[in-house]
Design an enzyme around this catalytic site. Sequence first.
Site, PDB file in Angstrom:
ATOM      1  CG  HIS A 243      -1.714  -1.276   1.498  1.00 38.89           C
ATOM      2  ND1 HIS A 243      -2.874  -1.255   0.853  1.00 38.89           N
ATOM      3  CD2 HIS A 243      -1.529  -2.095   2.243  1.00 38.89           C
ATOM      4  CE1 HIS A 243      -3.478  -2.312   1.231  1.00 38.89           C
ATOM      5  NE2 HIS A 243      -2.722  -2.825   2.116  1.00 38.89           N
TER       6      HIS A 243
HETATM    7  O1  RIB Z   1      -5.202  -0.332   4.618  1.00 38.82           O
HETATM    8  C1  RIB Z   1      -3.827  -0.216   4.417  1.00 38.82           C
HETATM    9  C2  RIB Z   1      -3.435   0.877   5.099  1.00 38.82           C
HETATM   10  O2  RIB Z   1      -3.518   0.428   6.596  1.00 38.82           O
HETATM   11  C3  RIB Z   1      -1.777   1.018   5.067  1.00 38.82           C
HETATM   12  O3  RIB Z   1      -1.228   2.190   5.323  1.00 38.82           O
HETATM   13  C4  RIB Z   1      -1.111  -0.094   6.275  1.00 38.82           C
HETATM   14  O4  RIB Z   1       0.025   0.248   6.705  1.00 38.82           O
HETATM   15  C5  RIB Z   1      -2.264   0.461   7.246  1.00 38.82           C
HETATM   16  O5  RIB Z   1      -1.715   1.528   7.956  1.00 38.82           O
END
Ligand code: RIB
Length: 313
Positions: A243
Amino acid sequence: MPARKIIIDTDPGQDDAVAILLALASPEDLEVLGITAVAGNVPLPLTEKNARIICELAGKPETRVFAGCDAPLARKLVTAEHVHGKTGLDGPQLAAPTMALQPKHAVDFIVETLLTEPAGTVTLCPLGPLTNIAAALQKAPEIAGRIQEIVLMGGAYFEVGNITPAAEFNIYVDPEAADIVFRCGAPITVMPLDVTHKALTTRPRIEAFRAMGTEPGRMVAEWTDFFERFDMEKYGSQGAPLHDPCVIAYLIEPGLFSGRKINVMIETKGEYTLGMTVADWWRVSGRPANAMFMGDVDADGFYRLLTERIARL
Ligand code: RIB
Ligand code: CA
């Protein structure tokens, strides 16, 4: 072209760690003014410690790390140890950091930096819940007009939620903070699950990190080995979404991503939809566009960039 000045706001988290490594490996593109830790994946004492571990792993112990808010603006903290493990960086064994935490509160650092740097020259890169950013906007509303851009990982539309059926984790943890940020008027670029779920850590991609033969490469491989098990089980996918590095990759190579300028509002009341990013992708609401909402990524190009830069460390 001078390097772009950024503040990374983060809740490490293995994917946050890869994002921070990518940023610190790219000094020609990015000047990291500071890293501000927020409670999210794991509580604040761990996210600030993890941020320091990552800076030392990158060989950049001079990076300034600040601790910020330890709970959402108006709710109890929800964490994600089920994804990231108890430490937030489960996978490899990690030594405690030796570099010091900055004494200043992260919110004060964000406000002071935006008030002292020339207007429009600092980009905020939130990778976790938006509590620190919202608290800074509440403390000094005048900073909104001085922010160059907010490039954040959060939200979802076509991909729907990952912590509830409707909401993505970062937004869900602090929906009131997200609402403040999305209404603040600063230019916003969103990396939602719609994009990050197209940037999967397939085996060959992880092996490319391990094959570097460097400590950072080994760490990234072992972090993703650990981190991917949850998403692969849940989605039956060939890997896990990386992500947060999408935010940093966008700053270095924006052409890897595509999306639409649309209206995005945050659900702060819904019994079943709390924390949903109500993204008006088809522009039916008549509400003014307030965010560039990304929808696609060149995944091979993303991993090419990631591998090339992390190999520098
Ligand atoms: O949903 C994904 C996000 O939530 C990413 O930033 C992961 O590190 C968590 O913080
Ligand atoms: Ca994160």
